[in-house]
Scaffold this motif. Structure first.
Motif, mmCIF file in Angstrom:
data_model
loop_
_atom_site.group_PDB
_atom_site.id
_atom_site.type_symbol
_atom_site.label_atom_id
_atom_site.label_comp_id
_atom_site.label_asym_id
_atom_site.label_seq_id
_atom_site.Cartn_x
_atom_site.Cartn_y
_atom_site.Cartn_z
ATOM 1 N N MET A 82 0.843 -1.187 0.000
ATOM 2 C CA MET A 82 0.000 0.000 0.000
ATOM 3 C C MET A 82 0.885 1.246 0.000
ATOM 4 O O MET A 82 1.825 1.357 0.777
ATOM 5 C CB MET A 82 -0.900 -0.017 1.235
ATOM 6 C CG MET A 82 -1.875 1.131 1.272
ATOM 7 S SD MET A 82 -3.138 0.867 2.524
ATOM 8 C CE MET A 82 -2.676 2.119 3.687
ATOM 9 N N ALA A 83 0.581 2.156 -0.867
ATOM 10 C CA ALA A 83 1.358 3.388 -0.970
ATOM 11 C C ALA A 83 1.114 4.262 0.257
ATOM 12 O O ALA A 83 0.005 4.344 0.778
ATOM 13 C CB ALA A 83 0.980 4.139 -2.233
ATOM 14 N N GLN A 84 2.172 4.909 0.662
ATOM 15 C CA GLN A 84 2.103 5.765 1.846
ATOM 16 C C GLN A 84 1.954 7.210 1.370
ATOM 17 O O GLN A 84 2.692 7.664 0.511
ATOM 18 C CB GLN A 84 3.398 5.577 2.638
ATOM 19 C CG GLN A 84 3.368 6.138 4.007
ATOM 20 C CD GLN A 84 4.705 5.940 4.712
ATOM 21 O OE1 GLN A 84 5.750 6.112 4.125
ATOM 22 N NE2 GLN A 84 4.645 5.582 5.982
ATOM 23 N N GLY A 85 1.002 7.937 1.944
ATOM 24 C CA GLY A 85 0.797 9.324 1.580
ATOM 25 C C GLY A 85 1.661 10.261 2.418
ATOM 26 O O GLY A 85 2.306 9.846 3.386
ATOM 27 N N MET A 86 1.657 11.524 2.045
ATOM 28 C CA MET A 86 2.465 12.517 2.746
ATOM 29 C C MET A 86 2.081 12.612 4.223
ATOM 30 O O MET A 86 2.946 12.710 5.085
ATOM 31 C CB MET A 86 2.334 13.891 2.088
ATOM 32 C CG MET A 86 3.335 14.894 2.636
ATOM 33 S SD MET A 86 3.203 16.597 2.016
ATOM 34 C CE MET A 86 2.920 16.395 0.304
ATOM 35 N N ALA A 87 0.808 12.567 4.524
ATOM 36 C CA ALA A 87 0.378 12.639 5.926
ATOM 37 C C ALA A 87 0.884 11.428 6.704
ATOM 38 O O ALA A 87 1.303 11.561 7.858
ATOM 39 C CB ALA A 87 -1.144 12.742 6.012
ATOM 40 N N ASP A 88 0.880 10.256 6.077
ATOM 41 C CA ASP A 88 1.404 9.051 6.732
ATOM 42 C C ASP A 88 2.898 9.192 7.013
ATOM 43 O O ASP A 88 3.373 8.826 8.086
ATOM 44 C CB ASP A 88 1.176 7.820 5.858
ATOM 45 C CG ASP A 88 -0.289 7.506 5.654
ATOM 46 O OD1 ASP A 88 -1.066 7.653 6.619
ATOM 47 O OD2 ASP A 88 -0.651 7.108 4.535
ATOM 48 N N ARG A 89 3.633 9.736 6.047
ATOM 49 C CA ARG A 89 5.069 9.936 6.242
ATOM 50 C C ARG A 89 5.325 10.977 7.325
ATOM 51 O O ARG A 89 6.231 10.828 8.152
ATOM 52 C CB ARG A 89 5.732 10.343 4.922
ATOM 53 C CG ARG A 89 5.778 9.207 3.918
ATOM 54 C CD ARG A 89 6.595 9.547 2.696
ATOM 55 N NE ARG A 89 6.053 10.643 1.912
ATOM 56 C CZ ARG A 89 5.103 10.530 0.989
ATOM 57 N NH1 ARG A 89 4.557 9.349 0.728
ATOM 58 N NH2 ARG A 89 4.691 11.592 0.310
ATOM 59 N N ALA A 90 4.507 12.016 7.356
ATOM 60 C CA ALA A 90 4.657 13.040 8.392
ATOM 61 C C ALA A 90 4.396 12.441 9.770
ATOM 62 O O ALA A 90 5.124 12.730 10.723
ATOM 63 C CB ALA A 90 3.716 14.209 8.118
ATOM 64 N N LEU A 116 9.634 13.340 2.565
ATOM 65 C CA LEU A 116 8.345 13.731 3.122
ATOM 66 C C LEU A 116 7.361 14.105 2.017
ATOM 67 O O LEU A 116 6.195 13.716 2.051
ATOM 68 C CB LEU A 116 8.520 14.907 4.092
ATOM 69 C CG LEU A 116 7.311 15.335 4.897
ATOM 70 C CD1 LEU A 116 6.772 14.197 5.745
ATOM 71 C CD2 LEU A 116 7.645 16.523 5.770
ATOM 72 N N ILE A 117 7.832 14.800 1.004
ATOM 73 C CA ILE A 117 6.963 15.250 -0.089
ATOM 74 C C ILE A 117 6.662 14.142 -1.084
ATOM 75 O O ILE A 117 5.526 13.972 -1.505
ATOM 76 C CB ILE A 117 7.589 16.464 -0.802
ATOM 77 C CG1 ILE A 117 7.655 17.645 0.162
ATOM 78 C CG2 ILE A 117 6.816 16.841 -2.060
ATOM 79 C CD1 ILE A 117 8.493 18.798 -0.326
ATOM 80 N N THR A 118 7.705 13.373 -1.467
ATOM 81 C CA THR A 118 7.548 12.413 -2.557
ATOM 82 C C THR A 118 7.479 10.953 -2.122
ATOM 83 O O THR A 118 7.010 10.108 -2.881
ATOM 84 C CB THR A 118 8.718 12.523 -3.547
ATOM 85 O OG1 THR A 118 9.917 12.076 -2.900
ATOM 86 C CG2 THR A 118 8.867 13.933 -4.073
ATOM 87 N N GLY A 119 8.032 10.650 -0.937
ATOM 88 C CA GLY A 119 8.106 9.267 -0.509
ATOM 89 C C GLY A 119 9.350 8.553 -0.998
ATOM 90 O O GLY A 119 9.518 7.360 -0.773
#
Length: 77
Positions: free
Chosen positions: A1-9, A61-64
């Motif tokens: 599952m791809a991780q979004g910016m909020a998830d990375r934050a 953080l922006i791109t993953g």
């Protein structure tokens, strides 16, 4: 599952002391607590604050994606 910016934050926030982000018991500190507990969403201001604290993770953080040739890494989990 791809991780979004909020998830990375949120992942980065787990590695961060709230004291590094705001004065204890301040309005900002309470906001960070809410974000960390997933009771509030990140806003641009909070993302900018994380990037200022961790400039080496800006691109991730922006791109993953890491960008090692530019000194951009991925936080260790």
């Amino acid at each position: 599952m791809a991780q979004g910016m909020a998830d990375r934050a949120l992942q980065l926030l787990e590695l961060t002391s709230l004291k590094d982000l705001a004065e204890v018991n301040s309005k900002e500190y309470v906001r960070w607590q809410s974000i960390k507990r997933k009771k509030a969403r990140f806003a641009v201001d909070e993302l900018e604050q994380l990037v200022a604290l961790y400039p080496q993770y800006r691109w991730w953080l922006i791109t993953g994606e890491p960008l090692p040739e530019a000194g951009q890494t991925v936080p260790e989990t």
